[in-house]
Scaffold this motif. Structure first.
Motif, PDB file in Angstrom:
ATOM      1  N   LYS A  69       0.812  -1.213   0.000  1.00  0.00           N
ATOM      2  CA  LYS A  69       0.000   0.000   0.000  1.00  0.00           C
ATOM      3  C   LYS A  69       0.847   1.266   0.000  1.00  0.00           C
ATOM      4  CE  LYS A  69      -0.968  -0.375   4.981  1.00  0.00           C
ATOM      5  NZ  LYS A  69      -0.038   0.586   5.518  1.00  0.00           N
ATOM      6  N   SER A  70       2.060   1.207   0.554  1.00  0.00           N
ATOM      7  CA  SER A  70       2.890   2.418   0.558  1.00  0.00           C
ATOM      8  C   SER A  70       3.148   2.909  -0.868  1.00  0.00           C
ATOM      9  CB  SER A  70       4.211   2.157   1.281  1.00  0.00           C
ATOM     10  OG  SER A  70       3.995   1.835   2.635  1.00  0.00           O
ATOM     11  N   LEU A  71       3.530   1.997  -1.746  1.00  0.00           N
ATOM     12  CA  LEU A  71       3.747   2.387  -3.139  1.00  0.00           C
ATOM     13  C   LEU A  71       2.441   2.803  -3.790  1.00  0.00           C
ATOM     14  CD1 LEU A  71       6.277  -0.200  -4.618  1.00  0.00           C
ATOM     15  CD2 LEU A  71       6.710   2.012  -3.561  1.00  0.00           C
ATOM     16  N   ALA A  72       1.343   2.154  -3.407  1.00  0.00           N
ATOM     17  CA  ALA A  72       0.057   2.434  -4.036  1.00  0.00           C
ATOM     18  C   ALA A  72      -0.427   3.844  -3.765  1.00  0.00           C
ATOM     19  CB  ALA A  72      -0.992   1.417  -3.569  1.00  0.00           C
ATOM     20  N   TYR A  73      -0.043   4.429  -2.633  1.00  0.00           N
ATOM     21  CA  TYR A  73      -0.434   5.831  -2.433  1.00  0.00           C
ATOM     22  C   TYR A  73       0.705   6.801  -2.736  1.00  0.00           C
ATOM     23  CZ  TYR A  73       1.448   5.425   2.449  1.00  0.00           C
ATOM     24  OH  TYR A  73       2.236   5.224   3.569  1.00  0.00           O
ATOM     25  N   LEU A  78       3.099  11.443  -5.636  1.00  0.00           N
ATOM     26  CA  LEU A  78       4.240  12.106  -6.271  1.00  0.00           C
ATOM     27  C   LEU A  78       3.846  12.677  -7.627  1.00  0.00           C
ATOM     28  CD1 LEU A  78       7.063   9.572  -5.347  1.00  0.00           C
ATOM     29  CD2 LEU A  78       6.838  11.917  -4.517  1.00  0.00           C
ATOM     30  N   ARG A  79       3.052  11.941  -8.355  1.00  0.00           N
ATOM     31  CA  ARG A  79       2.590  12.438  -9.666  1.00  0.00           C
ATOM     32  C   ARG A  79       1.790  13.727  -9.501  1.00  0.00           C
ATOM     33  NH1 ARG A  79      -1.941  11.668 -13.176  1.00  0.00           N
ATOM     34  NH2 ARG A  79      -1.329  11.479 -15.389  1.00  0.00           N
ATOM     35  N   ASP A  85       2.927  21.222  -8.746  1.00  0.00           N
ATOM     36  CA  ASP A  85       3.921  21.960  -7.955  1.00  0.00           C
ATOM     37  C   ASP A  85       3.384  22.238  -6.555  1.00  0.00           C
ATOM     38  OD1 ASP A  85       6.429  23.179  -7.564  1.00  0.00           O
ATOM     39  OD2 ASP A  85       5.497  25.146  -7.775  1.00  0.00           O
ATOM     40  N   THR A  86       2.966  21.183  -5.876  1.00  0.00           N
ATOM     41  CA  THR A  86       2.382  21.306  -4.555  1.00  0.00           C
ATOM     42  C   THR A  86       2.985  20.255  -3.634  1.00  0.00           C
ATOM     43  OG1 THR A  86       0.281  21.468  -3.360  1.00  0.00           O
ATOM     44  CG2 THR A  86       0.456  19.720  -5.007  1.00  0.00           C
ATOM     45  N   THR A  87       2.617  20.302  -2.376  1.00  0.00           N
ATOM     46  CA  THR A  87       3.111  19.345  -1.392  1.00  0.00           C
ATOM     47  C   THR A  87       1.979  18.422  -0.957  1.00  0.00           C
ATOM     48  OG1 THR A  87       4.803  20.858  -0.544  1.00  0.00           O
ATOM     49  CG2 THR A  87       4.114  19.079   0.910  1.00  0.00           C
ATOM     50  N   VAL A  88       2.282  17.152  -0.847  1.00  0.00           N
ATOM     51  CA  VAL A  88       1.358  16.151  -0.314  1.00  0.00           C
ATOM     52  C   VAL A  88       1.890  15.719   1.049  1.00  0.00           C
ATOM     53  CG1 VAL A  88       0.409  13.830  -0.608  1.00  0.00           C
ATOM     54  CG2 VAL A  88       0.619  15.365  -2.585  1.00  0.00           C
ATOM     55  N   PRO A 121      11.730  13.443  -7.570  1.00  0.00           N
ATOM     56  CA  PRO A 121      10.859  13.915  -6.482  1.00  0.00           C
ATOM     57  C   PRO A 121      11.651  14.129  -5.195  1.00  0.00           C
ATOM     58  CG  PRO A 121       9.886  12.027  -7.605  1.00  0.00           C
ATOM     59  CD  PRO A 121      11.289  12.139  -8.095  1.00  0.00           C
ATOM     60  N   THR A 122      11.171  15.045  -4.374  1.00  0.00           N
ATOM     61  CA  THR A 122      11.844  15.380  -3.112  1.00  0.00           C
ATOM     62  C   THR A 122      10.909  15.090  -1.944  1.00  0.00           C
ATOM     63  OG1 THR A 122      11.079  17.663  -3.265  1.00  0.00           O
ATOM     64  CG2 THR A 122      13.244  17.168  -4.196  1.00  0.00           C
ATOM     65  N   PHE A 123      11.507  14.889  -0.776  1.00  0.00           N
ATOM     66  CA  PHE A 123      10.701  14.521   0.388  1.00  0.00           C
ATOM     67  C   PHE A 123      11.439  14.915   1.660  1.00  0.00           C
ATOM     68  CE2 PHE A 123      13.231  10.966  -1.086  1.00  0.00           C
ATOM     69  CZ  PHE A 123      13.887  10.526   0.052  1.00  0.00           C
ATOM     70  N   ALA A 124      10.690  14.953   2.753  1.00  0.00           N
ATOM     71  CA  ALA A 124      11.256  15.309   4.059  1.00  0.00           C
ATOM     72  C   ALA A 124      10.381  14.717   5.146  1.00  0.00           C
ATOM     73  CB  ALA A 124      11.344  16.831   4.214  1.00  0.00           C
ATOM     74  N   ILE A 125      10.957  14.580   6.318  1.00  0.00           N
ATOM     75  CA  ILE A 125      10.208  14.135   7.487  1.00  0.00           C
ATOM     76  C   ILE A 125      10.051  15.322   8.438  1.00  0.00           C
ATOM     77  CG2 ILE A 125      12.261  13.341   8.745  1.00  0.00           C
ATOM     78  CD1 ILE A 125      10.515  11.037   9.850  1.00  0.00           C
ATOM     79  N   LEU A 126       8.890  15.458   9.040  1.00  0.00           N
ATOM     80  CA  LEU A 126       8.638  16.569   9.948  1.00  0.00           C
ATOM     81  C   LEU A 126       7.916  16.042  11.180  1.00  0.00           C
ATOM     82  CD1 LEU A 126       8.912  19.617  10.332  1.00  0.00           C
ATOM     83  CD2 LEU A 126       6.656  19.887   9.263  1.00  0.00           C
ATOM     84  N   LYS A 127       8.484  16.357  12.335  1.00  0.00           N
ATOM     85  CA  LYS A 127       7.923  15.913  13.609  1.00  0.00           C
ATOM     86  C   LYS A 127       7.602  17.123  14.469  1.00  0.00           C
ATOM     87  CE  LYS A 127      11.182  12.073  13.309  1.00  0.00           C
ATOM     88  NZ  LYS A 127      12.288  11.357  13.975  1.00  0.00           N
TER      89      LYS A 127
END
Length: 722
Positions: A69-73, A78-79, A85-88, A121-127
């Motif tokens: 499911k991780s890949l499925a969402y 990412l697309r 040009d937004t953040t998910v 694609p770019t990504f980050a973790i936020l806590k």
């Protein structure tokens, strides 16, 4: 790796979705990148997520273990992020899944999809802010003895050593993320060098604002395609006005079965003598001694009332306890007024004031909320109050919402498209039970909403201000995407989808219900239950995960069975849970017994786990204050409180616990539920319908014979190797 990916060249361009490959093409590339194979359930889920994003209609997806499911969402997310040009935002409940997404899934996905999406694609973790080291607090550590003084003096030297280690770590860490500190430190030590959101003076005031780890993490998260966070921070961001997460119009909630509990925890106020003492000590440097003495005395009075009160739910507050709570409220309010606003020209002084105000406001607000909860008649109350007392924890008064569905509907589902997913959402064969708790109401029927026309463009995060709540920013009306459509009844539109699992549960697993045993009692494990467990472990050659409804039952079973069975038995509490799970996974014959934290998140594929034992249906305790109050409230409204609260709680845990058995395509085994009520009670059908479709039997010999065959098959390769 610190979990942060810097923005790559080419961002800022809004593409037409038609210019990008479709979700199926991207998913095939992603699956190849991780060395997997195409799974129909994964494809169906990815298509459904993409459709939900396009139509602004919420989606609830049950995706069984092994679906991917991780890949499925992530692929449709990412697309969408790159096309517009937004953040998910992806929210999870556990650190384990956050780390899987940041350290494994996204680092493999990004380069694999880059040729198809036009850039990587770019990504980050936020806590939450409390998870990052605060340099201002670190600078002041040791000069604020208020919390340490409340503890056994013998612990202070240990605390000092840990804080010194944190000073050394601060010189070498790039992230300041507590999870990067190995080995870790105690919660008390970490509190000396970190601040919560309501304790932070803001980057513009703080002397270390330009090098703040939390602000750096937030800045990184403001300009990436996917931000991974947790349910607690999601709740704080949506409900408390801090707006830590970047602007987003698509939210993916993984481990959604935990969402209500995590949001409830964030929305719960706590009032204790210790909290009052800390607030008084922090304020002592800023106000007249008489005011803090008054607050300290009010805390002493509260502690005295706690001593004279019975633990449990408080439908009516006794006058003496109400007077003690009111005294705390009034004394805290007086101190708040005397502390006054922070002086922005004095960063160190501003920090002292901010810490004092945070502690004082927390005490004051909890006291106010407790007293106000009793103003409406019992049937109209929205909060429940209870007194918690135990030998290991000082007494504390808690106030929590009876339901969080209204909060979620207003704050979470109202202005974004949300996908909620987990392996266990269809309880009793339906999404209705959890949908009601989330505030979604009935599933939408008929045609979906029309696709969106606006786009939520990525915007940089607002700079932190002296008051975190003032950092709220909003996109202009021309930039904001429309909120998710509502049904005629005013409820959010949503669809449900169960994509199943690639596992053949009927061939791979057996559900054995010990129908011949007596119903479980309240005075420890019945000797017949222990006999049953011993026979099952002997047949399986160990390889058992024992899931018990209480720590007392787990400890009793471990102690008595260690003398009766040959395989080693580990018990929760003997070591850290992570270490115990590792030892269990590495030594096939070993058994592991424990309680609630083992029901979810244990992932041990292979022959080390071929037997899951459940001692009893995991209903909430009859004296659980929140569950019992919620059950009563449902009944007062004409519903079935037992089914809506207790049975739903049990079904969710049973589904999670029994899901520990099959973790890979080659796994085989038996789930043994010793509680005969699963087969005999009227609610048993609802509970069984919540479980994976294992082949079922009530014959103990059938279960034991299957375990003996599995044990022989697992032992054969080792014998030939020897």
């Amino acid at each position: 790796m610190d979990g942060r990916i810097r923005p790559s060249v080419g961002r800022g361009t809004v593409l037409d979705v038609a210019e990008l490959p479709d979700v199926a093409t991207l998913l095939d590339a992603a699956v190849r990148a991780v060395g997997g194979s195409r799974r129909e359930g994964q494809v169906a889920m990815a298509d459904a997520v993409a459709a939900a994003v396009d139509t602004d209609e919420h989606l609830v997806v049950q995706a069984g273990t092994g679906t991917g499911k991780s890949l499925a969402y992530l692929v449709p997310a990412l697309r969408h992020a790159i096309a517009e040009d937004t953040t998910v935002v992806v929210s999870t409940a556990t650190i384990a899944l956050q780390r899987q997404l940041i350290d494994r899934d996204l680092p493999r996905l990004a380069p694999a999809l880059a040729p198809l999406l036009g850039r990587e694609p770019t990504f980050a973790i936020l806590k939450g802010r409390r998870n990052y080291l605060c340099k201002q607090r670190l600078h002041a550590a040791g000069s604020e003895p208020d919390e340490a003084e409340l503890f056994d003096p013998r612990a202070v030297s240990s605390l000092g050593r840990q804080v010194q280690r944190l000073h050394e770590w601060a010189e070498e860490t790039d992230s300041g993320d507590r999870d990067q500190l190995v080995p870790g430190v105690s919660d008390l030590a970490w509190r000396q060098v970190s601040v919560a959101a309501n304790e932070c003076v803001g980057a513009t005031v703080c002397a270390f604002g330009h090098e703040c780890f939390a602000e750096q993490a937030r800045e990184d998260a403001g300009d990436v395609d996917v931000v991974v966070t947790n349910h607690a921070l999601l709740a704080i961001d949506a409900m408390q006005g801090y707006h830590i997460l970047p602007e987003h119009r698509v939210l993916l909630v993984d481990e959604a079965h935990d969402l209500v509990d995590r949001v409830t925890s964030v929305a719960t106020g706590v009032l204790s003598e210790r909290a009052v003492s800390i607030a008084a000590k922090r304020a002592a440097r800023l106000v007249e001694a008489g005011l803090t003495e008054r607050l300290g005395e009010a805390g002493d009075g509260l502690a005295l009332m706690f001593t004279d009160s019975e633990p449990g739910r408080l439908d009516h507050i006794p006058d003496p306890l109400a007077g003690a709570v009111a005294a705390v409220r009034d004394a805290a309010r007086a101190c708040v007024g005397a502390v006054g606003p922070a002086d922005t020209a004095d960063p160190e002084g501003a920090t002292v004031r901010r810490l004092a105000l945070a502690a004082l406001n927390e005490v004051h607000d909890a006291a106010v909320r407790v007293l106000e909860s009793y103003e409406p008649p019992l049937r109209d109350r929205t909060d429940v109050v209870w007194l918690a007392k135990s030998p290991k924890q000082p007494p504390s008064l808690h106030v929590a919402p009876l339901a969080v569905g209204g909060l979620l509907r207003e704050k979470l589902f109202g202005d974004r498209t949300t996908v909620l997913t987990s392996a266990t959402l269809a309880l009793g064969g339906s999404f209705s039970a959890l949908a009601v708790q989330w505030g979604l109401g009935r599933e939408t029927t008929g045609e979906p909403a029309a696709p969106r026309t606006g786009r939520a463009k990525r915007t940089a995060p607002e700079p932190a201000a002296a008051e975190p709540a003032a950092a709220e920013g909003a996109a202009g009306a021309d930039e904001a995407a429309p909120a998710a459509d509502l049904t005629a009844a005013g409820e959010p539109r949503w669809k449900g989808l169960d994509v199943g699992s690639p596992f053949d549960h009927g061939r791979s697993g057996i559900l054995y219900v010990a129908k011949h045993l007596p119903p479980p009692g309240r005075d420890g494990l019945d000797p017949r239950y222990l006999d049953e467990i011993a026979e099952l472990i002997d047949a399986a050659g160990g390889r058992a995960l024992g899931l018990f409804s209480s720590m007392r039952a787990a400890a009793q079973a471990a102690e008595e069975l260690r003398e009766r069975v040959e395989p080693p038995i580990l018990c929760q509490g003997d070591d850290s849970t992570g270490q115990l799970v590792r030892r269990f996974a590495e030594d096939d014959p070993t058994c592991l017994f424990g309680t609630l934290s083992l029901w979810q998140g244990v992932d041990v594929p292979g022959p080390a786990l071929q037997l899951v034992i459940v001692d009893r249906i995991p209903f909430p305790r009859p004296d659980d204050p929140l569950a019992s109050a919620r059950q009563r409230a449902v009944g007062a409204g004409g519903g079935n409180g037992f089914m809506a609260v207790a049975a739903t709680h049990a079904a969710l845990l049973l589904a999670q616990g029994t899901g520990r058995l099959l973790r890979s395509m080659d796994d085989r085994g038996v789930v043994a539920v010793l509680d005969p009520r699963l087969a005999t009670a009227r609610y048993g059908g609802f509970l069984r319908a919540s479980l994976p479709p294992y082949w079922a039997t009530a014959d103990p010999e059938v279960a034991r014979a299957a375990l003996r065959r599995l044990d022989a098959a697992a032992a054969a390769p080792m014998a030939s190797a020897g």
